[in-house]
Design an enzyme around this catalytic site. Sequence first.
Site, PDB file in Angstrom:
ATOM      1  N   HIS A  20       0.829  -1.280   0.039  1.00 32.02           N
ATOM      2  CA  HIS A  20      -0.113   0.046   0.013  1.00 32.02           C
ATOM      3  C   HIS A  20       0.810   1.073   0.163  1.00 32.02           C
ATOM      4  CE1 HIS A  20      -3.059  -2.764   2.285  1.00 32.02           C
ATOM      5  NE2 HIS A  20      -3.542  -2.477   1.175  1.00 32.02           N
ATOM      6  N   LYS A  44     -16.762  -6.593   6.124  1.00 33.51           N
ATOM      7  CA  LYS A  44     -15.622  -7.305   6.452  1.00 33.51           C
ATOM      8  C   LYS A  44     -15.699  -7.115   8.272  1.00 33.51           C
ATOM      9  CE  LYS A  44     -12.803  -6.981   2.867  1.00 33.51           C
ATOM     10  NZ  LYS A  44     -11.277  -6.460   2.270  1.00 33.51           N
ATOM     11  N   ARG A  93      -2.337  -6.292  -7.909  1.00 35.08           N
ATOM     12  CA  ARG A  93      -1.275  -6.848  -7.740  1.00 35.08           C
ATOM     13  C   ARG A  93      -0.943  -7.881  -8.490  1.00 35.08           C
ATOM     14  NH1 ARG A  93      -3.742  -7.193  -2.066  1.00 35.08           N
ATOM     15  NH2 ARG A  93      -4.700  -8.856  -3.163  1.00 35.08           N
ATOM     16  N   SER A 131      -2.889  -7.565   2.634  1.00 34.13           N
ATOM     17  CA  SER A 131      -3.326  -7.636   4.318  1.00 34.13           C
ATOM     18  C   SER A 131      -3.677  -9.030   4.538  1.00 34.13           C
ATOM     19  CB  SER A 131      -4.461  -6.717   4.457  1.00 34.13           C
ATOM     20  OG  SER A 131      -4.060  -5.183   4.108  1.00 34.13           O
TER      21      SER A 131
END
Length: 161
Positions: A20, A44, A93, A131
């Site tokens: 990040h 979440k 990514r 993460s």
Amino acid sequence: MSMKSRAIYPGTFDPVTNGHLDIITRAAEIFPKVIVAVATNRGKQPCFDLATRIKLLEDALVGCPGVEVMGFDCLLIDFVHQQKAGIILRGLRAVSDFEYEFQLAGMNRKLAPEVETLFLPPSEGSMFISSTLVKEIAALNGNVSQFVPKSVAEALNAKNI
């Protein structure tokens, strides 16, 4: 400052990773103003509450000019308009991220055609960091210090995930 000179980089940042930070610092070289938008994300169960995620980001970004960290709890496009921004910045990514990110970009474009979504791949050294993986490593008492800022590694250790 025009709308196109203000970029919003949204995410849950639970926790913020070096990947990040790579995107944020590179974006700060492109845009005069980068707002890191930390989402509450009701779908979440975050490891860290919103205030802690904001603080960890602020600590990690000390000395990064033109970057501001803000929390938000609304539709992203509404937040973009509130901040008078014209760019949504997203990191990619891997190819597996593309389909979901492409859908989000299309929906945001439908909601606000004047707002552009730009994709920025992470640097080679941080492409694999997520993460989720960081939390899994920490939960199994692994060393995450090479993947996150020092304050985040300490916060994960203190939390005893």
